[in-house]
Design a protein around this motif. Structure first.
Motif, mmCIF file in Angstrom:
data_model
loop_
_atom_site.group_PDB
_atom_site.id
_atom_site.type_symbol
_atom_site.label_atom_id
_atom_site.label_comp_id
_atom_site.label_asym_id
_atom_site.label_seq_id
_atom_site.Cartn_x
_atom_site.Cartn_y
_atom_site.Cartn_z
ATOM 1 N N VAL A 355 -23.388 -34.466 81.127
ATOM 2 C CA VAL A 355 -23.124 -34.008 82.178
ATOM 3 C C VAL A 355 -21.756 -35.121 82.026
ATOM 4 C CG1 VAL A 355 -22.282 -32.851 84.311
ATOM 5 C CG2 VAL A 355 -24.074 -32.079 83.091
ATOM 6 N N ILE A 356 -20.561 -35.749 82.095
ATOM 7 C CA ILE A 356 -20.412 -37.076 82.401
ATOM 8 C C ILE A 356 -19.294 -35.983 83.466
ATOM 9 C CG2 ILE A 356 -20.213 -36.984 80.267
ATOM 10 C CD1 ILE A 356 -16.810 -36.761 80.706
ATOM 11 N N TYR A 357 -19.072 -37.451 84.412
ATOM 12 C CA TYR A 357 -18.324 -37.642 85.539
ATOM 13 C C TYR A 357 -17.288 -39.057 85.025
ATOM 14 C CZ TYR A 357 -15.951 -39.088 89.921
ATOM 15 O OH TYR A 357 -15.427 -38.481 91.218
ATOM 16 N N GLN A 358 -15.602 -37.935 85.686
ATOM 17 C CA GLN A 358 -14.028 -38.433 85.338
ATOM 18 C C GLN A 358 -13.713 -38.533 86.103
ATOM 19 O OE1 GLN A 358 -12.779 -38.966 81.949
ATOM 20 N NE2 GLN A 358 -11.278 -40.321 83.885
ATOM 21 N N PRO A 359 -13.847 -40.105 86.582
ATOM 22 C CA PRO A 359 -12.854 -40.809 88.049
ATOM 23 C C PRO A 359 -11.670 -40.527 87.904
ATOM 24 C CG PRO A 359 -13.311 -42.832 86.173
ATOM 25 C CD PRO A 359 -14.421 -41.521 85.813
ATOM 26 N N PHE A 360 -10.589 -40.176 89.065
ATOM 27 C CA PHE A 360 -9.516 -39.968 88.953
ATOM 28 C C PHE A 360 -8.823 -41.437 89.597
ATOM 29 C CE2 PHE A 360 -10.204 -36.042 87.262
ATOM 30 C CZ PHE A 360 -8.857 -35.434 86.876
ATOM 31 N N ASP A 361 -7.408 -41.866 89.887
ATOM 32 C CA ASP A 361 -7.217 -42.921 89.872
ATOM 33 C C ASP A 361 -5.602 -42.012 90.680
ATOM 34 O OD1 ASP A 361 -6.262 -45.084 90.832
ATOM 35 O OD2 ASP A 361 -4.842 -45.980 89.554
ATOM 36 N N GLY A 362 -5.481 -41.529 91.532
ATOM 37 C CA GLY A 362 -4.961 -40.886 92.414
ATOM 38 C C GLY A 362 -4.795 -39.449 91.624
ATOM 39 N N ASN A 363 -3.605 -38.914 90.969
ATOM 40 C CA ASN A 363 -3.333 -37.715 90.323
ATOM 41 C C ASN A 363 -3.914 -38.067 88.843
ATOM 42 O OD1 ASN A 363 -2.479 -36.426 92.538
ATOM 43 N ND2 ASN A 363 -0.353 -36.888 92.651
ATOM 44 N N LYS A 364 -3.662 -38.782 88.732
ATOM 45 C CA LYS A 364 -4.484 -39.112 86.838
ATOM 46 C C LYS A 364 -5.785 -39.661 86.463
ATOM 47 C CE LYS A 364 0.228 -40.285 85.717
ATOM 48 N NZ LYS A 364 0.870 -41.072 85.602
ATOM 49 N N PRO A 365 -6.323 -38.735 85.716
ATOM 50 C CA PRO A 365 -7.629 -39.544 85.472
ATOM 51 C C PRO A 365 -7.608 -40.836 84.610
ATOM 52 C CG PRO A 365 -7.764 -37.572 84.071
ATOM 53 C CD PRO A 365 -5.633 -37.908 84.749
ATOM 54 N N SER A 366 -8.460 -41.724 85.507
ATOM 55 C CA SER A 366 -8.417 -42.514 84.636
ATOM 56 C C SER A 366 -9.257 -42.801 82.896
ATOM 57 C CB SER A 366 -9.679 -43.613 85.245
ATOM 58 O OG SER A 366 -10.980 -43.510 84.458
ATOM 59 N N ASP A 367 -9.022 -43.863 82.274
ATOM 60 C CA ASP A 367 -8.969 -43.773 80.661
ATOM 61 C C ASP A 367 -11.066 -44.054 80.828
ATOM 62 O OD1 ASP A 367 -8.276 -46.942 79.200
ATOM 63 O OD2 ASP A 367 -9.235 -46.818 80.790
ATOM 64 N N LYS A 368 -11.409 -43.752 81.980
ATOM 65 C CA LYS A 368 -12.941 -44.017 81.366
ATOM 66 C C LYS A 368 -13.635 -42.919 81.916
ATOM 67 C CE LYS A 368 -11.557 -47.719 79.974
ATOM 68 N NZ LYS A 368 -11.871 -48.537 78.448
ATOM 69 N N TYR A 369 -14.652 -42.301 81.402
ATOM 70 C CA TYR A 369 -16.298 -41.978 81.639
ATOM 71 C C TYR A 369 -17.311 -41.988 82.230
ATOM 72 C CZ TYR A 369 -16.897 -40.690 76.900
ATOM 73 O OH TYR A 369 -17.657 -40.587 75.689
ATOM 74 N N GLN A 370 -17.823 -42.016 82.868
ATOM 75 C CA GLN A 370 -19.569 -41.971 82.596
ATOM 76 C C GLN A 370 -20.698 -40.681 82.350
ATOM 77 O OE1 GLN A 370 -20.912 -42.747 87.218
ATOM 78 N NE2 GLN A 370 -22.389 -43.290 86.196
#
Length: 423
Positions: A355-370
């Motif tokens: 299971v990963i966590y995909q952060p969002f920067d406002g309305n868009k995902p950042s290009d990094k995930y954890q």
């Protein structure tokens, strides 16, 4: 394969989590064998749970599961934790479903089978009364990619994903060198998302209800309420090298195409079967069945791009946005994605199972995930040669009323409950 965190975007609290070895938690915080960031705890909420796939949690804490293995009469399960210890002490089978497609909306539980969507009115008891209502019937009956994803928006629209029963719409499916059908006839009834009324019984499947197309196989589907949009994670095609060895190397077959996260708007076309997404090139490429060689773009320039990409063949199974406040701020507003794990990365080890966590920067995902949970905690081994050797495989996600994250596992017939402990 895990990408580094964007610590500038996510802030110091998440940086501290990233720099600490997974699985380290407070002494009183157990992890049920999962690899979790510090201070995250887990219990085995239920075991021997009949291969649960998609799950949903009601406001009273009852957990519902759509089962891959029912009892020949029922395909849904209600699980209750009556004493609040994080472990289900009562389970009951009921209703019709089958494997995936489960969501709660406006006091109703919506469950998908291969050919229909039915809803059940939730009440005082864990098991809804009656046989429910058929909302949509006549979905295409198919063996391959028959699992459905469900989502409901704020305007009572029901979205149903219908996978294409094919790898790349070849004249002879999965036969080396077989050309693709052009146009692909499967797109009339499959390979996309259809929209219906969520509160209108007895609707019939119709091609007129198609909402978006060009999506090979997607049942990780959710409505992002805070941003008012439909989000899904697609499973990309298989066997680029195995079917086209003169055009694609073994390494390319392992690393392509990317699994992708889609912002799905009405009328969108994401390019399947004509195109695949190359995350290194950050662009679509023409599939070899339609004249592609790993470099050609052609018609693929005309199709909608994904909003994020992940390693090839990881097999996204579910996606859920986290809006609760029980987890640290670094985990709020973004999406958790469950990856079932690959089978098509041979001769390299299989990957995913996490299971990963995909952060969002406002309305868009950042290009990094954890990486949030796994993979070794699920698989039980560091090197996985066959997905069947993994002890557990993530399949479904849901957020409970107190902010806990529930994760189902269809391989080990387990449901986990993940919480956060500050001290």
């Amino acid at each position: 394969m895990t990408r580094p965190l964007n610590t500038t975007l996510l802030g110091a609290p998440l940086l501290m989590l990233a720099l600490t070895a997974p699985g380290l938690a407070a002494a009183s915080c157990k992890t049920a064998g999962l690899d979790l960031p510090p201070h995250f705890c887990a219990t085995v909420f239920a075991k021997d749970a009949r291969q649960p796939r998609h799950i949903a949690v009601a406001a009273n804490g009852t957990v519902y599961a759509n089962l891959n293995r029912g009892d020949d009469k029922h395909d849904l399960m209600a699980l209750t934790d009556s004493n609040g210890d994080g472990v289900a002490d009562k389970r009951q089978l009921f209703g019709q479903g089958g494997a995936t497609g489960l969501t709660i909306h406006d006091g109703w539980l919506y469950a998908a089978s291969t050919t229909s969507v039915r809803r059940y009115k939730l009440g005082k008891t864990a098991v809804p009364e009656g046989d429910g209502e058929v909302i949509v019937s006549g979905l295409p009956d198919q063996e391959a990619h028959s699992a459905r994803g469900l989502a409901v928006d704020g305007d009572d629209h029901l979205y149903v994903s219908i996978g294409a029963p094919s790898n790349a719409c070849q004249e002879d499916d999965r036969k080396a060198g077989s050309p693709g059908q052009d146009p692909c006839p499967l797109l009339d009834k499959q390979g996309g998302v259809w929209r219906f009324a969520a509160d209108k019984p007895d609707q019939k499947f119709s091609t007129k209800a198609r909402y978006a197309t060009g999506i090979r196989n997607l049942f990780a589907l959710t409505w992002d309420r805070s941003r008012h949009r439909l989000i899904g994670a697609q499973m990309g095609r298989d066997q680029l090298s195995a079917l086209w060895p003169k055009k694609f190397s073994t390494k390319q077959g392992v690393e392509l195409p990317a699994e992708v996260l889609l912002d799905i708007k009405q009328g969108d076309n994401f390019g399947w079967p004509y195109c695949y997404y190359d995350d290194k090139a950050h662009a679509h490429r023409l599939n070899p069945e339609y004249g592609g060689d790993g470099h050609k773009v052609g018609r693929c320039a005309d199709y909608a791009d994904p909003i994020a990409a992940y390693p090839a063949h990881w097999a996204p199974m579910d996606v859920v946005f986290y809006r609760a406040k029980a987890f640290p701020k670094a985990y709020r507003g973004g999406a958790f994605i469950a990856f079932h794990g690959s089978w098509d990365r041979s001769p390299e080890p299989q990957q995913g199972f996490q299971v990963i966590y995909q952060p969002f920067d406002g309305n868009k995902p950042s290009d990094k995930y954890q990486t949030f949970a796994g993979p070794t905690g699920f698989t039980g081994e560091k090197i996985v040669r066959s997905p069947g050797s993994a002890a557990h495989r993530p399949a479904g996600l849901a957020v409970g009323p107190k902010g806990a994250l529930y994760v189902s596992d269809d391989q080990g017939s387990t449901i986990y409950r993940i919480s956060y402990q500050k001290n």
